[in-house]
Design an enzyme around this catalytic site. Sequence first.
Site, short mmCIF file in Angstrom:
data_model
loop_
_atom_site.label_atom_id
_atom_site.label_comp_id
_atom_site.label_asym_id
_atom_site.label_seq_id
_atom_site.Cartn_x
_atom_site.Cartn_y
_atom_site.Cartn_z
N TRP A 44 -31.93 8.77 -1.16
CA TRP A 44 -31.83 7.49 -0.92
C TRP A 44 -31.81 6.76 -2.12
CZ3 TRP A 44 -33.08 2.71 -1.78
CH2 TRP A 44 -32.43 1.66 -0.93
N TYR A 65 -28.23 5.10 -3.95
CA TYR A 65 -28.19 3.85 -4.18
C TYR A 65 -28.01 3.30 -5.66
CZ TYR A 65 -29.42 -1.13 -3.61
OH TYR A 65 -29.66 -2.54 -3.69
N ASP A 118 -30.97 5.58 5.87
CA ASP A 118 -31.33 4.47 5.72
C ASP A 118 -31.81 3.43 7.05
OD1 ASP A 118 -31.36 1.93 3.62
OD2 ASP A 118 -30.13 1.14 5.58
#
Length: 487
Positions: A430, A434, A450
């Site tokens: 994640w 990102y 998420d």
Amino acid sequence: MLITDKTGLYTAFKAKDARFDGRFFVAISSTGIYCRPVCRAKQPKIENCTFYATAAEAEQAGYRPCLLCRPELAPGMSITDATVTLAHRAARMLEENCGSGQRLDELAIRLGCTDRHLRRVFMAEYNVSPVQYLQTCRLLSAKNLLTDTNLSVLNVAMVAGFGSLRRFNDLFKKHYNLAPTVLRKRISERKKHDSNITLALGYRPPYQWQQILNFLAQRAIKGVEIVKDGQYLRTVHLVNADQQHIYGWVRVGHKPKQDVLTVTISETLLPVLSQVLARVRHLFDLYCDPYAVYETLAPMNNIRAGLCVLGIRLPGCFNAFEMAVRAVLGQQITVKASSTLAARLVEHYGTPLQTGVEGLTHVFPSPENILALDGLIENHFGPLGIIASRVRTIFELAQALVYGKIDFGFCAQPEVEIKKLMAIRGIGSWTAQYIAMRTMAWTDAFLETDVGVKKALEPYTSKQLLSMAEAWRPWRSYATINLWNSL
């Protein structure tokens, strides 16, 4: 949306459709000028029009820029549009460093090729050499400064990267049949008495300004960033070509009727103006073609009405290390809590800055600042409320950047850099995706685990979401932003 035949290009020019702005330029033989396809001047006959892919190509053919539509304000091409070619990455770097005096061989080294190979692929893509493209970048930058600021002609020449006033005057007259001082006389009285340095950057409408402003406001770091009165303000720390540290502030506003963002900078940032403008373009995603994105993502509205909105932009970043640290701090806690931790970090270890702007007091600590701290890093960051595992991750991230092990630039290959990020303890899929999405302008990140994404698409599982998102390539990052906005 690519049009190659002259009739089709002329039809797009006649329609004044902003979707084509920056995708081609129109040279008009009867006037000797070249225009953007949105120019509102009297429509020329098709036989008087020649179409070029770039402003540089039009100028090399002997045309000068239109003073009405101002080609220097045209939005650029996204790297995804260009299928991530070497030539387009080089063009971005030339735009960002046009004021630095960077040589072609230095650029080629950064891109991992020889200068000969770079010239060959650049010429094949743009029909001009990198040097000719760079010259046009500098001329258009100078024209923008002459038109929109009250800087002296000498300062304009230096800021635009010409190195000498004489060379600037000679090239400007040669290409535009106009002396810089003559163009300067066209500036209004209001501009002459305005002490601010404000320039305009164009984009392809529509632009959902309030949504990106809301996104940045929720994540603003106290002392470094402010969002107020419909504008974004922040402190700036950059290093110029001579390795001098330059500090200042920038304010970004919106003029929707003109399809531009206004960029006001402190005078101290003039030596790094091209870098500042490049970072603003990246932060506010000004290379985006909103219709190309929406064409792929519009089926999201079949899941739920209004899930995908035309004109949503992908928030980038101004300072890659700052954004990456912010992402690490935000793991498994709320956006508000991570903002609090980032603000403490800035207050104790950021560099104080006198800006004259209320609320802008510090620049974010650089990776070099972090590595220079004495003793164990945990002893510095632990008392701020940052847990030990996050502290070590931030330290290793700083090391990777200082020693060149990770590249956050737009010329980086996101998939490669994501693997490097995930090799750092404490950075999972994640966080890595990102960071790539916001620092490298990676358009195809999708965060299926998420919490916000899962909430927006209940009751689908992460595995189902990942499968569903295959149809949204190569714009899955935009899909993610749309899903967050829907909440």
